[in-house]
Design a protein around this motif. Structure first.
Motif, mmCIF file in Angstrom:
data_model
loop_
_atom_site.group_PDB
_atom_site.id
_atom_site.type_symbol
_atom_site.label_atom_id
_atom_site.label_comp_id
_atom_site.label_asym_id
_atom_site.label_seq_id
_atom_site.Cartn_x
_atom_site.Cartn_y
_atom_site.Cartn_z
ATOM 1 N N SER A 87 0.840 -1.203 0.000
ATOM 2 C CA SER A 87 0.000 0.000 0.000
ATOM 3 C C SER A 87 0.873 1.251 0.000
ATOM 4 C CB SER A 87 -0.895 0.008 1.240
ATOM 5 O OG SER A 87 -1.603 1.228 1.332
ATOM 6 N N LEU A 88 0.430 2.263 -0.751
ATOM 7 C CA LEU A 88 1.118 3.557 -0.729
ATOM 8 C C LEU A 88 0.858 4.327 0.559
ATOM 9 C CD1 LEU A 88 0.804 5.252 -4.249
ATOM 10 C CD2 LEU A 88 2.840 4.358 -3.142
ATOM 11 N N VAL A 89 -0.118 3.875 1.343
ATOM 12 C CA VAL A 89 -0.449 4.597 2.579
ATOM 13 C C VAL A 89 0.752 4.634 3.524
ATOM 14 C CG1 VAL A 89 -1.914 4.611 4.638
ATOM 15 C CG2 VAL A 89 -2.913 4.137 2.395
ATOM 16 N N ALA A 90 1.474 3.520 3.645
ATOM 17 C CA ALA A 90 2.608 3.468 4.576
ATOM 18 C C ALA A 90 3.698 4.478 4.211
ATOM 19 C CB ALA A 90 3.180 2.058 4.654
ATOM 20 N N PRO A 91 4.237 4.477 2.986
ATOM 21 C CA PRO A 91 5.259 5.478 2.678
ATOM 22 C C PRO A 91 4.719 6.904 2.691
ATOM 23 C CG PRO A 91 4.698 4.221 0.713
ATOM 24 C CD PRO A 91 4.058 3.522 1.887
ATOM 25 N N TRP A 92 3.447 7.073 2.337
ATOM 26 C CA TRP A 92 2.858 8.419 2.377
ATOM 27 C C TRP A 92 2.844 8.963 3.809
ATOM 28 C CZ3 TRP A 92 -2.408 9.526 4.138
ATOM 29 C CH2 TRP A 92 -2.732 10.888 4.037
ATOM 30 N N LEU A 93 2.425 8.149 4.770
ATOM 31 C CA LEU A 93 2.407 8.594 6.168
ATOM 32 C C LEU A 93 3.821 8.898 6.674
ATOM 33 C CD1 LEU A 93 -0.211 6.246 7.891
ATOM 34 C CD2 LEU A 93 -0.433 8.693 7.410
ATOM 35 N N VAL A 94 4.762 8.015 6.369
ATOM 36 C CA VAL A 94 6.134 8.211 6.850
ATOM 37 C C VAL A 94 6.778 9.421 6.178
ATOM 38 C CG1 VAL A 94 8.424 7.171 6.978
ATOM 39 C CG2 VAL A 94 6.400 5.788 7.459
ATOM 40 N N HIS A 95 6.552 9.582 4.887
ATOM 41 C CA HIS A 95 7.063 10.749 4.155
ATOM 42 C C HIS A 95 6.516 12.029 4.786
ATOM 43 C CE1 HIS A 95 8.131 12.198 -0.192
ATOM 44 N NE2 HIS A 95 8.450 13.106 0.698
ATOM 45 N N THR A 96 5.226 12.035 5.077
ATOM 46 C CA THR A 96 4.594 13.185 5.723
ATOM 47 C C THR A 96 5.206 13.439 7.099
ATOM 48 O OG1 THR A 96 2.506 12.820 4.551
ATOM 49 C CG2 THR A 96 2.409 14.121 6.585
ATOM 50 N N ALA A 97 5.415 12.369 7.858
ATOM 51 C CA ALA A 97 5.972 12.501 9.210
ATOM 52 C C ALA A 97 7.378 13.091 9.177
ATOM 53 C CB ALA A 97 5.974 11.150 9.910
ATOM 54 N N ILE A 98 8.207 12.622 8.250
ATOM 55 C CA ILE A 98 9.577 13.135 8.143
ATOM 56 C C ILE A 98 9.556 14.629 7.820
ATOM 57 C CG2 ILE A 98 11.698 13.076 6.766
ATOM 58 C CD1 ILE A 98 11.184 10.047 6.397
ATOM 59 N N ASN A 99 8.821 14.987 6.776
ATOM 60 C CA ASN A 99 8.810 16.389 6.345
ATOM 61 C C ASN A 99 8.170 17.305 7.384
ATOM 62 O OD1 ASN A 99 9.802 15.172 4.040
ATOM 63 N ND2 ASN A 99 8.508 16.318 2.636
ATOM 64 N N ALA A 100 7.042 16.871 7.940
ATOM 65 C CA ALA A 100 6.333 17.723 8.900
ATOM 66 C C ALA A 100 7.118 17.879 10.203
ATOM 67 C CB ALA A 100 4.948 17.155 9.184
ATOM 68 N N SER A 101 7.702 16.796 10.695
ATOM 69 C CA SER A 101 8.427 16.884 11.969
ATOM 70 C C SER A 101 9.700 17.718 11.833
ATOM 71 C CB SER A 101 8.755 15.490 12.514
ATOM 72 O OG SER A 101 9.589 14.772 11.644
ATOM 73 N N THR A 102 10.410 17.581 10.717
ATOM 74 C CA THR A 102 11.626 18.402 10.546
ATOM 75 C C THR A 102 11.245 19.866 10.330
ATOM 76 O OG1 THR A 102 11.697 17.802 8.189
ATOM 77 C CG2 THR A 102 13.080 16.531 9.692
ATOM 78 N N PHE A 103 10.150 20.104 9.626
ATOM 79 C CA PHE A 103 9.667 21.482 9.448
ATOM 80 C C PHE A 103 9.309 22.099 10.799
ATOM 81 C CE2 PHE A 103 6.020 24.356 9.042
ATOM 82 C CZ PHE A 103 6.558 25.332 8.208
ATOM 83 N N LEU A 104 8.529 21.374 11.604
ATOM 84 C CA LEU A 104 8.116 21.915 12.900
ATOM 85 C C LEU A 104 9.310 22.112 13.840
ATOM 86 C CD1 LEU A 104 4.806 19.921 13.469
ATOM 87 C CD2 LEU A 104 5.041 22.382 13.015
ATOM 88 N N ALA A 105 10.307 21.207 13.751
ATOM 89 C CA ALA A 105 11.510 21.391 14.555
ATOM 90 C C ALA A 105 12.238 22.663 14.147
ATOM 91 C CB ALA A 105 12.434 20.182 14.387
ATOM 92 N N GLY A 106 12.318 22.920 12.842
ATOM 93 C CA GLY A 106 12.946 24.149 12.354
ATOM 94 C C GLY A 106 12.198 25.382 12.809
ATOM 95 N N VAL A 107 10.878 25.321 12.766
ATOM 96 C CA VAL A 107 10.057 26.467 13.214
ATOM 97 C C VAL A 107 10.264 26.694 14.706
ATOM 98 C CG1 VAL A 107 7.686 27.257 13.598
ATOM 99 C CG2 VAL A 107 8.316 26.219 11.410
ATOM 100 N N ALA A 108 10.261 25.629 15.494
ATOM 101 C CA ALA A 108 10.411 25.746 16.950
ATOM 102 C C ALA A 108 11.765 26.323 17.337
ATOM 103 C CB ALA A 108 10.216 24.384 17.606
ATOM 104 N N LEU A 109 12.800 26.015 16.544
ATOM 105 C CA LEU A 109 14.147 26.468 16.881
ATOM 106 C C LEU A 109 14.529 27.783 16.208
ATOM 107 C CD1 LEU A 109 15.969 23.019 16.682
ATOM 108 C CD2 LEU A 109 15.367 24.288 18.752
ATOM 109 N N ALA A 110 13.658 28.291 15.326
ATOM 110 C CA ALA A 110 13.981 29.517 14.595
ATOM 111 C C ALA A 110 14.051 30.707 15.540
ATOM 112 C CB ALA A 110 12.927 29.766 13.520
#
Length: 196
Positions: A173-196
């Protein structure tokens, strides 16, 4: 939005050319298995990014001047719309859906995985160069350092591509890589925002 629309068109063309929903990782009855696997791996990823962001040595990985001054709306839009529905969905459908199905129909599995991963890595060249140009924290990089940064991103995204393919094939299923891809991008983005 163009990426997602393009990926949907590519999936439509693939269906017309005889590829099945299973070939594309889009079988509805496999979605729950993809969701479960994606959720577990995503939780591990988010925990790892959180720990890295809290460690002084890891914080530099999230430094990006473009995060400074983002509005709440921009942050929510990025995390709720652009990352999951444009970037992750479009790239997963294109690379782990259509491209992988096409490659698997003509190549041995290991070669299909390799070429799909390389294509995914090269896909990020233009955006990486743009990111380096737009980010004040990377303004002082030499040409060699910039080239090394681009090469590093290609290697990292190609490696991520292999991981996404594993998730896709493990769950059918594409659902698994889609969720993980989203998690990687969103978590690194939010970490960058939090540390900005």
């Amino acid at each position: 939005l163009t990426l997602t629309l393009g990926a949907l068109v590519a999936a439509g063309v693939a269906r017309v050319r005889g590829y099945t929903w299973a070939d594309l990782g889009l079988l509805r009855d496999r979605a729950p298995a993809g969701f479960r696997l994606g959720l577990v791996v995503s939780a591990v990823i988010v925990a790892g990014v959180t720990v890295a962001a809290l460690i002084p040595a890891g914080r530099t990985a999230f430094e990006d001047s473009r995060f400074v001054g983002l509005s709440s709306f921009e942050v929510v839009f990025e995390v709720a719309v652009r990352i999951p529905l444009v970037t992750a969905l479009g790239e997963e459908l294109l690379f782990r859906g259509v491209l992988l199905a096409v490659l698997l129909s003509g190549l041995r599995t290991r070669w299909a995985v390799l070429w799909s991963a390389i294509a995914f890595g090269l896909w990020h060249v233009a955006t990486t160069i743009g990111d380096l140009d737009d980010n004040a924290t990377t303004d002082d990089l030499s040409a060699w350092q910039s080239a090394a940064s681009v090469g590093g991103v290609i290697a990292a995204t190609a490696a991520a591509g292999v991981g996404f393919i594993w998730l896709r094939r493990r769950s059918d299923s594409l659902v698994a890589p889609w969720l993980v891809h989203t998690a990687i991008n969103a978590s690194t983005f939010l970490a960058g925002v939090a540390l900005a």
